[in-house]
Design an enzyme around this catalytic site. Structure first.
Site, mmCIF file in Angstrom:
data_model
loop_
_atom_site.group_PDB
_atom_site.id
_atom_site.type_symbol
_atom_site.label_atom_id
_atom_site.label_comp_id
_atom_site.label_asym_id
_atom_site.label_seq_id
_atom_site.Cartn_x
_atom_site.Cartn_y
_atom_site.Cartn_z
ATOM 1 N N ASP A 51 37.785 50.467 45.225
ATOM 2 C CA ASP A 51 36.525 49.873 44.780
ATOM 3 C C ASP A 51 35.810 49.401 46.046
ATOM 4 O O ASP A 51 36.203 48.412 46.657
ATOM 5 C CB ASP A 51 36.823 48.694 43.839
ATOM 6 C CG ASP A 51 35.556 47.944 43.422
ATOM 7 O OD1 ASP A 51 34.453 48.325 43.849
ATOM 8 O OD2 ASP A 51 35.701 46.971 42.652
ATOM 9 N N LYS A 88 25.020 46.448 45.452
ATOM 10 C CA LYS A 88 25.293 45.598 46.611
ATOM 11 C C LYS A 88 24.701 46.233 47.866
ATOM 12 O O LYS A 88 23.915 45.617 48.554
ATOM 13 C CB LYS A 88 26.802 45.394 46.803
ATOM 14 C CG LYS A 88 27.475 44.287 46.009
ATOM 15 C CD LYS A 88 27.328 44.353 44.533
ATOM 16 C CE LYS A 88 27.946 43.237 43.754
ATOM 17 N NZ LYS A 88 29.183 43.552 43.068
ATOM 18 N N TRP A 109 37.820 40.933 41.382
ATOM 19 C CA TRP A 109 37.547 42.317 40.968
ATOM 20 C C TRP A 109 38.832 43.109 40.857
ATOM 21 O O TRP A 109 38.999 43.905 39.933
ATOM 22 C CB TRP A 109 36.533 42.966 41.914
ATOM 23 C CG TRP A 109 35.236 42.230 41.916
ATOM 24 C CD1 TRP A 109 34.690 41.537 42.958
ATOM 25 C CD2 TRP A 109 34.326 42.052 40.810
ATOM 26 N NE1 TRP A 109 33.503 40.956 42.574
ATOM 27 C CE2 TRP A 109 33.256 41.260 41.267
ATOM 28 C CE3 TRP A 109 34.323 42.494 39.483
ATOM 29 C CZ2 TRP A 109 32.182 40.890 40.447
ATOM 30 C CZ3 TRP A 109 33.260 42.130 38.663
ATOM 31 C CH2 TRP A 109 32.209 41.346 39.144
HETATM 32 C C1 LIG Z 1 29.977 43.445 41.907
HETATM 33 C C2 LIG Z 1 31.323 44.065 41.982
HETATM 34 C C3 LIG Z 1 31.895 44.713 40.880
HETATM 35 C C4 LIG Z 1 31.235 44.756 39.527
HETATM 36 O O1 LIG Z 1 30.246 45.727 39.544
HETATM 37 P P1 LIG Z 1 29.420 46.104 38.221
HETATM 38 O O2 LIG Z 1 28.605 47.265 38.707
HETATM 39 O O3 LIG Z 1 28.615 44.903 37.849
HETATM 40 O O4 LIG Z 1 30.387 46.480 37.166
HETATM 41 C C5 LIG Z 1 33.129 45.301 41.050
HETATM 42 N N1 LIG Z 1 33.770 45.266 42.223
HETATM 43 C C6 LIG Z 1 33.254 44.665 43.301
HETATM 44 C C7 LIG Z 1 34.010 44.667 44.591
HETATM 45 C C8 LIG Z 1 32.012 44.051 43.225
HETATM 46 O O5 LIG Z 1 31.492 43.437 44.294
#
Ligand SMILES: *Cc1c(COP(=O)(O)O)cnc(C)c1O
Length: 361
Positions: free
Chosen positions: A172, A196, A103
């Site tokens: 993030d 998540k 990511w």
């Molecule tokens: C799942 C995830 C993403 C991607 O998220 P989307 O909402 O599908 O764009 C980005 N960063 C992390 C840390 C993730 O676990």
């Protein structure tokens, strides 16, 4: 009808059963409206109460002071990879990124597409992203320092966040938002795809500090400019109403049933300890993250062979334990144990893992 399984999916992931039941119970007639929440106007009193409550609960749970705005956007965490450099860094500015996995790598790529000078201040790529780097090579005067707080695929997580000398951290937090208490002081901006830890897919929580909002250049496309969301309470256009409603219910559960982030953290530590303890004492299973960098959210491990891993995932499912296959990019196995995965699910998994090891070890 099948029984519900213990859900270890990485995302979209388990939601609290009480939340699902509340959605079901209120689905046809939301709060006396005579309509489903998916049918009411986003300008109605009914939805307004939902989004306001979601914002206020986020503020209370994360102890946000008035400088922070709480926004709901679409496009997932992945759209934030592009919006962050577009909004918060001038074209001539360097942006610092810490690369701890898939990511982070994608976030770096988007900053480069925006034409920003990217300094990778640290990377754990040398050991397959199995750890959180400690030594950082930060750029004085960088626009921000970006990191991924929890690496969903590699199973690593930041414990203490790095010191940046006043340069705002941008994080993030998609896969560990609200899993533990957080001192927000060093953060200029936090974002998290909801699917998540705090809801369904379709909405991304964005928490942004005023001084970062004041940096945003004129002339960005309206929907890619955080100002649009900040000035209109995330309702410049139709927001993802149902997803925000589910987030609101999850936050209510987190506050009122769990008792907030300290209580959640204690439960999450207990859950993760059960699995790591098993890995540490096993000759059969092998954890893939280095011990001091392990994630409390995604426990990644290998078995002695890929054939056994396949068999493990299949037999687990036969025993009501789903979602244990590792990410397709790395293979192996992964138990995602977000907030909504309860202790009983972990205990059942540990039992199954011990039995499987006895039969195949
Ligand atoms: C799942 C995830 C993403 C991607 O998220 P989307 O909402 O599908 O764009 C980005 N960063 C992390 C840390 C993730 O676990």
């Amino acid at each position: 009808m099948h029984e519900r399984i213990h859900n270890f999916n990485a995302g979209p992931a388990a939601l609290p059963l009480a939340v699902l039941e509340e959605i079901q119970a209120t689905f046809l007639n939301f709060n006396g409206s005579g309509m489903s929440i998916t049918e009411v106007s986003h300008r109605s009193q009914w939805f307004d109460a939902v989004i306001q409550d979601a914002v206020e609960r986020t503020r209370r749970l994360m102890k946000l002071d008035q400088r922070f705005k709480v926004l709901f956007l679409q496009g997932g965490a992945s759209m934030q990879f592009a919006m962050v450099p577009m909004n918060f860094a001038r074209a001539d500015q360097t942006v610092d990124y810490i690369n701890t996995g898939t990511w982070s790598t994608k976030a770096i790529k988007e900053a480069a597409i925006q034409g920003r000078t990217v300094n990778v201040a640290a990377s754990s790529e040398d050991r397959h992203f199995s750890y959180i780097p400690r030594e950082l090579n930060l750029t004085p005067g960088a626009a921000y320092v970006h990191l991924t707080s929890n690496n969903t695929i590699k199973g690593t997580q930041w414990g203490a966040f790095p010191e940046t000398g006043g340069i705002p951290l941008v994080a993030d937090m998609s896969s560990d938002i609200m899993s533990r208490p957080l001192d927000v002081a060093p953060f200029g901006m936090i974002y998290a795809g909801a699917q998540k830890n705090i809801g369904p897919s379709g909405v991304c929580l964005v928490i942004v500090r005023e001084d970062l909002l004041s940096r945003i250049p004129k002339g960005l496309p309206t929907m890619l400019d955080y100002t649009t969301y900040a000035e209109k309470n995330s309702m410049y256009n139709t927001p993802p109403c149902f997803a925000i409603y589910v987030v609101q219910l999850v936050l209510k559960w987190l506050e009122e049933t769990i008792g907030g982030l300290d209580a959640m953290d204690a439960m999450n530590r207990r859950k993760a300890a059960l699995l790591y303890d098993l890995l540490d004492h096993s000759e059969f299973y092998r954890g893939t993250a280095e011990a001091d960098s392990r994630s409390l959210m995604n426990v990644t491990f290998r078995l002695p062979s890929e054939a056994l891993e396949q068999q493990f995932v299949a037999e687990a499912l036969d025993n009501g334990l789903g979602g244990l296959k590792g990410h397709r990019s790395v293979g192996g196995c992964r138990a995602s144990i977000y907030n909504a995965t309860d202790l009983e699910a972990i205990e059942t998994l540990v039992d199954f893992m011990q039995t499987f090891a006895r039969h195949h070890g």
